[in-house]
Design a protein around this motif. Sequence first.
Motif, short mmCIF file in Angstrom:
data_model
loop_
_atom_site.label_atom_id
_atom_site.label_comp_id
_atom_site.label_asym_id
_atom_site.label_seq_id
_atom_site.Cartn_x
_atom_site.Cartn_y
_atom_site.Cartn_z
N ASP A 129 22.65 28.04 18.31
CA ASP A 129 23.08 27.72 16.95
C ASP A 129 22.99 26.23 16.64
OD1 ASP A 129 25.17 26.61 18.32
OD2 ASP A 129 26.67 28.05 17.65
N GLY A 130 22.57 25.43 17.60
CA GLY A 130 22.39 24.01 17.35
C GLY A 130 23.63 23.17 17.48
N VAL A 131 24.78 23.78 17.74
CA VAL A 131 26.03 23.02 17.85
C VAL A 131 26.50 23.05 19.29
CG1 VAL A 131 28.35 22.72 16.94
CG2 VAL A 131 26.57 23.67 15.48
N ASN A 132 27.11 24.18 19.72
CA ASN A 132 27.62 24.26 21.08
C ASN A 132 26.50 24.24 22.12
OD1 ASN A 132 30.20 24.58 19.97
ND2 ASN A 132 29.93 26.79 19.81
N ASP A 133 25.30 24.61 21.70
CA ASP A 133 24.20 24.71 22.66
C ASP A 133 23.34 23.46 22.70
OD1 ASP A 133 24.87 27.50 23.11
OD2 ASP A 133 24.02 27.85 21.13
N ALA A 134 23.75 22.40 22.02
CA ALA A 134 22.92 21.20 21.93
C ALA A 134 22.52 20.63 23.29
CB ALA A 134 23.63 20.14 21.08
N PRO A 135 23.45 20.50 24.27
CA PRO A 135 23.02 19.95 25.56
C PRO A 135 21.94 20.80 26.25
CG PRO A 135 25.41 19.90 25.37
CD PRO A 135 24.91 20.73 24.23
N ALA A 136 22.10 22.12 26.20
CA ALA A 136 21.10 23.00 26.81
C ALA A 136 19.78 22.90 26.06
CB ALA A 136 21.60 24.45 26.82
N MET A 137 19.83 22.81 24.74
CA MET A 137 18.60 22.64 23.95
C MET A 137 17.86 21.38 24.34
SD MET A 137 19.55 23.67 20.07
CE MET A 137 19.99 25.33 19.60
#
Length: 821
Positions: A704-712
């Motif tokens: 979703d671009g928020v909580n997953d930002a580090p993995a992205m």
Amino acid sequence: MGKFLRIDLPILLPDVSDAADACVERLIAALRDQQGIEEVHIHTEGDGAPGQLCVHYDPDTLPLARIRELVAAAGATITERFGHGLWQVEGITHQRRAQTVADHLRALPGVLEAEASAAGTVRVEFDRQQVAESEIREALAQLGVHPRHEAGEPVHKHDEDSDHQHGGIFGANTELIFALICGGLLTTGFAMEKLLAPPGWLPLACYFGAYFFGGFYTIREAFQNLKLKRFEIDTLMLVAAAGAAALGAWAEGALLLFLFSLGHSLEHYAMGRAKRAIEALAELAPETARVRRDGEVREIGVQELVLGDVVLVRPNERLPADGFVVSGETSVNQAPVTGESVPVDKRPVPDRAQASARPDLLDAAYRVFAGTINGAGAIEIAVTKRASESALARVVKMVSEAETRKSPTQRFTDRFERIFVPAVLATAVLLLFAWVVVDEPFRDSFYRAMAVLVAASPCALAIATPSAILSGVARAARGGVLIKGGAPLEKLGSLDALAFDKTGTLTEGRPRITDVLPAPGVDETELLATAVAVEALSDHPLARAIAQDGVERLGGATLPVASGLRSLTGKGVVAQVEGESVEIGKAEMFGSDGMPALTEPVATAVEQLRAEGRTTMAVRRAGRDLGVIGLMDTPRATARPALERLRAIGINRMIMISGDNQRVADAVAKHVGLDEAWGDLMPEDKVEAIRKLRDTTEVAMVGDGVNDAPAMAHATVGIAMGAAGSDVALETADVALMADDLSHLPFAVELSRRTRAIIRQNLFISLGIVALLVPATILGLGIGPAVAAHEGSTLVVVFNALRLLAYRERRFEPDGFERRH
């Protein structure tokens, strides 16, 4: 690594005084994860001076504009000192001209980065302490390049007038008309020379005229290149034409200039098609809006709308602004912004005050976007974003910026040209002295050297990749997918594996309470009231579910007052309720970090719910376990078909990574058709999972671009869903699916693969023609045929790339046959 950036922390984060603050740590982590960043650290001068964030980066891999986006996504800004210009301009007609403009701007003191595209977009990053924006605009004007408007603004009538003014004496088509005049004069002179017996000066006058009109734009470009100490294709053509004239071959020299100028002008025309595809996005939003102010309805320009204005939209009209519905029901065609093929039903928000406070959390049924098309119902919307900040304006701006971001292939061809052009010049110089070795007059050696210069000029190579990237990015945007430049567009097509977040990606992201199991001796109302009071303070999807469903279940019961919410990332939350400590979270949160374990009845209830595929949240108040709440998030209806299509186009490995327990992860994975599910992962575990995958394959992270930002950030490509309604998703991701719909992902992957295929075709054509023409000219092929083949290959490359604008998505139906949509 080419550059470093040093920024005072008080500018980045005005409310943070300590360099060791957690906000600074998060910012450093977000940047350090990016490809193209060598190091990020805090630099201090001592003596109480403010700390500075020092970023060492490779501008080819990670441009400063991308760093700006990532910093903004982390809640900071670098706009105080470092300026950012993004303009649609007139005066750039082809890729070599774009390169000249970019190099000229980079030579200005204080300009950190500058890129230009053949479609007429210029992006500049500059230090305001060394250079002003007005000086950059003045430098552009000296090159004959004139900004029309900021990228993302609508193109209005005055911009079209500007096109005419800046295009030349005949408007935007001046270069093409000059080329045709050159061809007419060449044909007249040649016909008189061969068919009539005029005075010798008459055909020569026609050839002089042909030289003037054919060389007008070429001379201008060559002059700018020589000022930058660059010896480019335009200069080579002029040298060859001058050499032909010196040898008395006026007709051949005029033919060279005619074909070259005609090729340039047709290239300009073709690239204009891609340029118009971008501008068409900007023109989607209407210029005016009907707004209710002071009890009456007025029609004003969309730029005058302010937050909170109520806009009236009639049936079948385009919406003028982003906002939410406050009156009326309708269905809205959101395809222009999100690419959704089916209109979306809209209805008024139940609580306008709450919607105004947090518009980013509203359901899709209430939110609307500028540029979308209203259906049969009249509605009124409350404006939540100014015209320049709407989802549509941001998409247009980011797509324009993406045009200027180079792909790995383009960086390779740039490096190749830097070696190839000097080698060609050296070869031509050697051929000038062929008469010393071969028994031929100097005239023949000189002519052969000029022919080789023309044949070996990497004209088609220069445009091969940029034209494909521009067309691919434009086509993706039209389909509701925002791809931020050539690098992610190319990488998307190289993927072997996809990793999906669960909540909000494979599932709806709207979990519902399914079970409420109080501990022995605890009333259900006490359990729910405590949980609702605390979770109402949080924005997490699970917290919102507990707060919303819990209120309904409580049926109007009085809630206690909660305060002091603190999030334990990936575990749960702690807060104060009526002076008592409350902990809510996963079972794993209890029994670690000094927190007592759950009592046996509650732990048993957790295991029971997890066995049924539920997500569980245990609740403890003042050291007493109140019980456990079970939730379930519905898998998306589009998830399984989308994953099947991804398999059909060759993505064989797809993994779900989730913070939920393994049994819940397995249940959702089985439902959507995934073979691999990794559960019980903390945010740092997700990062490590992506790292492991990247060690063996090219992998994208979809979230979703928020909580997953580090993995992205650690993935080959970061892909965010539902970006039309999320500023953070737009800033964070490399690729943003504007609709909250996973079915657009196969389209994006396949378009990327098609783009990569066309880039390879273009490189084969451009290098193949050079490989054929160079030996042919050495063996005697004339300048005329050489330049005809040379310019022909350039046009073939451009029109081949423009096929991407008409790309249609492939879909595989249950009968096994392929359909195109």
